[in-house]
Design a protein around this motif. Structure first.
Motif, PDB file in Angstrom:
ATOM      1  N   ASP A 179       0.831  -1.209   0.000  1.00 13.69           N
ATOM      2  CA  ASP A 179       0.000   0.000   0.000  1.00 13.69           C
ATOM      3  C   ASP A 179       0.861   1.253   0.000  1.00 13.69           C
ATOM      4  N   ALA A 180       2.032   1.153   0.604  1.00 10.58           N
ATOM      5  CA  ALA A 180       2.967   2.274   0.688  1.00 10.58           C
ATOM      6  C   ALA A 180       4.364   1.715   0.876  1.00 10.58           C
ATOM      7  N   LEU A 181       5.356   2.533   0.530  1.00 11.47           N
ATOM      8  CA  LEU A 181       6.758   2.118   0.638  1.00 11.47           C
ATOM      9  C   LEU A 181       7.569   3.099   1.461  1.00 11.47           C
ATOM     10  N   VAL A 182       8.595   2.569   2.089  1.00  9.90           N
ATOM     11  CA  VAL A 182       9.678   3.356   2.664  1.00  9.90           C
ATOM     12  C   VAL A 182      10.921   2.874   1.945  1.00  9.90           C
ATOM     13  N   LEU A 183      11.576   3.755   1.225  1.00 10.91           N
ATOM     14  CA  LEU A 183      12.801   3.406   0.507  1.00 10.91           C
ATOM     15  C   LEU A 183      13.951   4.173   1.123  1.00 10.91           C
ATOM     16  N   ALA A 184      14.962   3.443   1.573  1.00 14.02           N
ATOM     17  CA  ALA A 184      16.101   4.083   2.244  1.00 14.02           C
ATOM     18  C   ALA A 184      17.406   3.525   1.724  1.00 14.02           C
ATOM     19  N   SER A 185      18.344   4.419   1.532  1.00 13.94           N
ATOM     20  CA  SER A 185      19.668   4.022   1.071  1.00 13.94           C
ATOM     21  C   SER A 185      20.732   4.668   1.946  1.00 13.94           C
ATOM     22  N   PRO A 186      21.816   3.948   2.181  1.00 13.99           N
ATOM     23  CA  PRO A 186      22.963   4.617   2.781  1.00 13.99           C
ATOM     24  C   PRO A 186      23.604   5.505   1.714  1.00 13.99           C
ATOM     25  N   VAL A 187      24.306   6.519   2.148  1.00 12.87           N
ATOM     26  CA  VAL A 187      24.998   7.408   1.216  1.00 12.87           C
ATOM     27  C   VAL A 187      26.441   6.937   1.074  1.00 12.87           C
ATOM     28  N   TYR A 188      26.833   6.661  -0.165  1.00 13.51           N
ATOM     29  CA  TYR A 188      28.205   6.293  -0.489  1.00 13.51           C
ATOM     30  C   TYR A 188      28.744   7.293  -1.496  1.00 13.51           C
ATOM     31  N   LYS A 189      29.875   7.870  -1.194  1.00 17.10           N
ATOM     32  CA  LYS A 189      30.526   8.811  -2.123  1.00 17.10           C
ATOM     33  C   LYS A 189      29.563   9.904  -2.595  1.00 17.10           C
ATOM     34  N   GLY A 190      28.694  10.343  -1.700  1.00 12.63           N
ATOM     35  CA  GLY A 190      27.791  11.445  -2.006  1.00 12.63           C
ATOM     36  C   GLY A 190      26.513  11.055  -2.725  1.00 12.63           C
ATOM     37  N   GLY A 191      26.246   9.754  -2.906  1.00 15.10           N
ATOM     38  CA  GLY A 191      25.037   9.334  -3.612  1.00 15.10           C
ATOM     39  C   GLY A 191      24.441   8.086  -3.012  1.00 15.10           C
ATOM     40  N   TYR A 192      23.293   7.681  -3.542  1.00 21.83           N
ATOM     41  CA  TYR A 192      22.653   6.463  -3.065  1.00 21.83           C
ATOM     42  C   TYR A 192      23.463   5.248  -3.514  1.00 21.83           C
ATOM     43  N   ALA A 193      23.209   4.124  -2.878  1.00 22.13           N
ATOM     44  CA  ALA A 193      23.961   2.904  -3.153  1.00 22.13           C
ATOM     45  C   ALA A 193      23.698   2.392  -4.572  1.00 22.13           C
ATOM     46  N   GLY A 194      24.729   1.885  -5.211  1.00 21.55           N
ATOM     47  CA  GLY A 194      24.624   1.407  -6.584  1.00 21.55           C
ATOM     48  C   GLY A 194      23.678   0.230  -6.744  1.00 21.55           C
ATOM     49  N   LEU A 195      23.723  -0.722  -5.827  1.00 16.80           N
ATOM     50  CA  LEU A 195      22.850  -1.888  -5.922  1.00 16.80           C
ATOM     51  C   LEU A 195      21.389  -1.497  -5.690  1.00 16.80           C
ATOM     52  N   PHE A 196      21.166  -0.497  -4.835  1.00 15.27           N
ATOM     53  CA  PHE A 196      19.828   0.063  -4.614  1.00 15.27           C
ATOM     54  C   PHE A 196      19.289   0.611  -5.942  1.00 15.27           C
TER      55      PHE A 196
END
Length: 192
Positions: A73-90
Motif C-alpha cells: 500500500d505504501a513504501l519506505v525506501l532508504a539508502s545509505p549514502v556512499y561517495k555522495g550518492g545512493y547505493a549502486g545496488l539500490f
C-alpha cells in the motif's frame, strides 16, 4: 492480500543503521494506518540482484521480495549514502522495475550517512529518481547521520519528530485508521 507498508533497507551491511531507520519508519505508519509492517533488506537479494539484467533474472526469493514491494500500500525506501550518492545496488534494483511499476504509490524517502553534509541526497537524487516512476513521494524526507544513533537505534528526538510529520503525510493515501476507528466508535459504527 494483507495490506502492508513495505520498507527497503538499501544497505548490504549488518548491522545497519539504514535497517534501524527503516524499521521505525515502517513501524510507525503501519501502526497508525492499520497495516502490516514489512522490512526487506537489499543484502538478502544482493547475489541474485548483482547478476540480474532483467527482473525475471532474479532468483525466486528476490523476485518475491520485489513483488511484495510492488504490491504494498505504501513504501519506505532508504539508502545509505556512499561517495555522495545512493547505493549502486539500490539503484540497480530500481533500474529493473517497469517505469510504471510505482505510479501513484506513496513513498517515504530516507537515507543514512556519516554526517549532515549528505542530507540533500534525498532532494537531489532520490526524489528525482522516484519522480521518474511517478511515485507520490511524501514532502518530508528522513535523513539520519551518525549523531542520530546510539547503540544501534535512533536516539534523536528531532529525527523522530520529523518522522512523525512524514508519517502524517501518508494520510491522504492510507486514511487515518486511528482517527477513523475513534470516530466510528463514537457513533457506534462497526467496521471489519
Amino acid at each position: 492480500m494483507v495490506a502492508e507498508i513495505v520498507g527497503l533497507s538499501g544497505s548490504i551491511s549488518r548491522p545497519s543503521r539504514t535497517r534501524a531507520l527503516v524499521e521505525i519508519a515502517v513501524g510507525r505508519p503501519a501502526e497508525r494506518y492499520g497495516r502490516r509492517p514489512v522490512v526487506l533488506e537489499l543484502g538478502d537479494m544482493a547475489s541474485s540482484l548483482g547478476a540480474a539484467a532483467r527482473l525475471r533474472d532474479l532468483d525466486a526469493p528476490a523476485l518475491a521480495a520485489v513483488e511484495r514491494m510492488l504490491g504494498a500500500d505504501a513504501l519506505v525506501l532508504a539508502s545509505p549514502v556512499y561517495k555522495g550518492g545512493y547505493a549502486g545496488l539500490f539503484k540497480h534494483l530500481l533500474d529493473l522495475l517497469d517505469p510504471l511499476a510505482l505510479v501513484g504509490k506513496p513513498v517515504l524517502l530516507a537515507a543514512t550517512g556519516g554526517g549532515a553534509r549528505h542530507a540533500l541526497v534525498i532532494e537531489h537524487q532520490l526524489r528525482p529518481l522516484l519522480g521518474f516512476f511517478e511515485a507520490q513521494t511524501l514532502a518530508t524526507g528522513i535523513y539520519a547521520c551518525d549523531a542520530d544513533f546510539r547503540d544501534g537505534g535512533i536516539a534523536s528526538e528531532r529525527l523522530l519528530d520529523r518522522l512523525d510529520r512524514a508519517v502524517g503525510q501518508f494520510a491522504p493515501f492510507l486514511g487515518d485508521a486511528l482517527v477513523r476507528s475513534r470516530d466510528e466508535a463514537e457513533i457506534g459504527v462497526w467496521s471489519a
